[in-house]
Design an enzyme around this catalytic site. Structure first.
Site, PDB file in Angstrom:
ATOM      1  N   LYS A  45       0.924  -1.248  -0.046  1.00  0.00           N
ATOM      2  CA  LYS A  45       0.163  -0.054  -0.117  1.00  0.00           C
ATOM      3  C   LYS A  45       0.947   1.313   0.049  1.00  0.00           C
ATOM      4  O   LYS A  45       2.078   1.431   0.063  1.00  0.00           O
ATOM      5  CB  LYS A  45      -0.840  -0.034   1.289  1.00  0.00           C
ATOM      6  CG  LYS A  45      -0.218  -0.009   2.514  1.00  0.00           C
ATOM      7  CD  LYS A  45      -1.030  -0.351   3.602  1.00  0.00           C
ATOM      8  CE  LYS A  45      -0.229  -0.013   5.122  1.00  0.00           C
ATOM      9  NZ  LYS A  45      -1.023  -0.757   6.172  1.00  0.00           N
ATOM     10  N   TYR A 269      15.742  31.039   6.864  1.00  0.00           N
ATOM     11  CA  TYR A 269      14.624  31.688   7.440  1.00  0.00           C
ATOM     12  C   TYR A 269      14.805  31.775   9.000  1.00  0.00           C
ATOM     13  O   TYR A 269      15.443  30.706   9.558  1.00  0.00           O
ATOM     14  CB  TYR A 269      13.376  30.902   7.121  1.00  0.00           C
ATOM     15  CG  TYR A 269      13.143  30.860   5.804  1.00  0.00           C
ATOM     16  CD1 TYR A 269      12.700  31.948   5.098  1.00  0.00           C
ATOM     17  CD2 TYR A 269      12.731  29.555   5.336  1.00  0.00           C
ATOM     18  CE1 TYR A 269      12.298  31.969   3.799  1.00  0.00           C
ATOM     19  CE2 TYR A 269      12.512  29.557   3.850  1.00  0.00           C
ATOM     20  CZ  TYR A 269      12.161  30.591   3.152  1.00  0.00           C
ATOM     21  OH  TYR A 269      11.575  30.810   1.902  1.00  0.00           O
TER      22      TYR A 269
HETATM   23  C1  LIG Z   1      -0.559  -1.647   6.897  1.00  0.00           C
HETATM   24  C2  LIG Z   1      -1.334  -2.790   7.330  1.00  0.00           C
HETATM   25  C3  LIG Z   1      -0.272  -4.144   7.679  1.00  0.00           C
HETATM   26  C4  LIG Z   1       1.228  -3.984   7.258  1.00  0.00           C
HETATM   27  O1  LIG Z   1       1.518  -3.728   8.462  1.00  0.00           O
HETATM   28  P1  LIG Z   1       3.202  -3.431   8.974  1.00  0.00           P
HETATM   29  O2  LIG Z   1       3.213  -3.289  10.271  1.00  0.00           O
HETATM   30  O3  LIG Z   1       3.849  -2.575   8.163  1.00  0.00           O
HETATM   31  O4  LIG Z   1       3.788  -4.858   8.490  1.00  0.00           O
HETATM   32  C5  LIG Z   1      -1.073  -5.129   7.565  1.00  0.00           C
HETATM   33  N1  LIG Z   1      -2.177  -5.421   8.073  1.00  0.00           N
HETATM   34  C6  LIG Z   1      -3.092  -3.912   8.029  1.00  0.00           C
HETATM   35  C7  LIG Z   1      -4.692  -4.229   8.253  1.00  0.00           C
HETATM   36  C8  LIG Z   1      -2.439  -2.919   7.599  1.00  0.00           C
HETATM   37  O5  LIG Z   1      -3.216  -1.754   7.524  1.00  0.00           O
END
Ligand SMILES: *Cc1c(COP(=O)(O)O)cnc(C)c1O
Length: 383
Positions: A45, A269
């Site tokens: 993702k 800045y």
């Molecule tokens: C993002 C996510 C993962 C992956 O989690 P990590 O700790 O990055 O491995 C797994 N399950 C869900 C539901 C998530 O939202």
């Protein structure tokens, strides 16, 4: 005050660059497969946590599933030719269920409304929607609350009988897996096991049971069940900071300008930084517009020619200033801003500490404007 300016030559590659080390991702996936002895869902993702297209590498090295947050992310992968099972778990009620079903994208379901919406979208020619019932085991975030779980299972079974859905899996997500010794993990695991028991009792027979993400998969063998959803770990991040994973991302920026300044000169800045003695300031064309956290001001460092130098003054949108003292730094030298740490460069973990965040957020935000090179990091930035 004598100020000597040397302005960079016209851009050859005057940009910040992100290198993604495919070998590191391959080795991290292999580590999970070996260490967990459980099938791996590679979570890609948010553009692969900012690393770009990594699904193929993950699948070539032992992952058998792909996980994403949204259906559009899943459809993009299908368009790229990824044929492995894909699960999307954050689906609004008016999601594009039709496309998900047509492209064999599994969807997580957390409510009756969602269940009926996805069931309605199934057509005889596409067959039933492939769903995973998601039980909230303690996060109070997404996932079905426990008080509707039984009804959700009953309704899913009815839709299975009607040929509209097939319950492929049951999922949960641990809230404190980054602290493997916390008894909260035991509580949440038990809620998951009870949820699976209820599902079985209501006539469901899911083949996939998945609770663990990176930290759970690594440090809680009892949370692995049939599948581990691994995101951060693919990219070299262990939230518990224990496993020997390899950070895959390297961020570089060329020295675009060098300036000799006297003592007591304000930099950037607000003049938050004032030179103590005559020194050389190097400008790097990277800033918060590229995802560098502005909050790292006062702590951040970069590595040039193998040595660490402080980032001084405020982090601007497009640039940062590095105080290189009297070192022999030259225009066009490539600064290592962030990387696995093998060349004395700062790691994402250090940047996260400097800016009071986590590695996940840092690497995911990088690259809005940087050019990304998806290949094994090579000698080009290793000078
Ligand atoms: C993002 C996510 C993962 C992956 O989690 P990590 O700790 O990055 O491995 C797994 N399950 C869900 C539901 C998530 O939202």
């Amino acid at each position: 005050m004598s100020v000597v300016d040397r302005v960079a030559a016209p851009p050859a590659h005057r940009l910040a660059e992100i290198f993604v080390d495919r070998r590191a991702i391959a080795q991290n996936v292999q580590h999970f497969a070996w260490a967990t002895q459980t099938p791996i869902m590679a979570v890609v993702k948010a553009d692969g946590f900012g690393h770009g297209d990594v699904a193929e590498i993950a699948l070539a090295n032992g992952a058998t599933w792909i996980g994403v947050a949204t259906i559009p992310e899943a459809l993009r992968l299908r368009a790229q030719g990824i044929a492995a099972p894909i699960l999307s778990w954050l689906n609004p009620i008016d999601a594009d269920w039709e496309s998900a079903i047509a492209h064999r994208v599994d969807v997580a379901v957390t409510s009756l409304e969602q269940l009926y919406a996805v069931g309605d979208a199934a057509r005889p020619e596409t067959g039933p929607a492939r769903i995973h019932l998601h039980l909230d085991v303690g996060m109070s975030r997404d996932g079905a609350p426990s008080d509707i779980w039984s009804a959700l299972c009953v309704a899913a079974r009815a839709l299975e009988d009607a040929g509209r859905v097939r319950v492929i899996g049951i999922m949960g997500h641990l809230s404190v897996a980054d602290d493997p010794t916390s008894t909260q993990n035991d509580v949440e695991r038990l809620r998951f096991v009870n949820g699976v028991r209820v599902a079985h009792a209501r006539g469901l027979a899911p083949s996939e049971l998945h609770l663990a993400a990176t930290a759970g998969a690594l440090h809680r063998p009892d949370a692995r069940f049939t599948l581990s959803r691994v995101g951060a770990g693919l990219y070299g991040i262990d939230p518990a900071g224990i496993a020997p994973l390899i950070p895959a991302l390297t961020l570089t920026a060329p020295v675009a300008q060098l300036r000799r300044v006297a003592a007591n000169v304000g930099v950037g800045y607000g003049h938050d930084y004032t030179t103590r003695e005559a020194t050389t300031l190097a400008v790097l064309p990277i800033g918060y517009g590229d995802g560098l956290p502005r909050a790292a001001q006062g702590s951040a460092e970069v590595t040039i020619r193998g040595r660490r130098y402080p980032v001084v003054g405020r982090i601007s949108m497009d640039q940062i200033v590095v105080d290189v003292g009297d070192a022999a730094v030259e225009l066009g030298d490539v600064a290592l801003v962030m990387g696995p740490g093998s060349r004395h460069e700062p790691t994402a973990k250090e940047w996260a500490t400097w800016s009071n965040t986590i590695e996940h957020e840092l690497v995911t935000r990088l690259g809005v404007r940087s050019s990304r090179v998806l290949r094994t990091a090579d000698a080009r930035w290793a000078r």
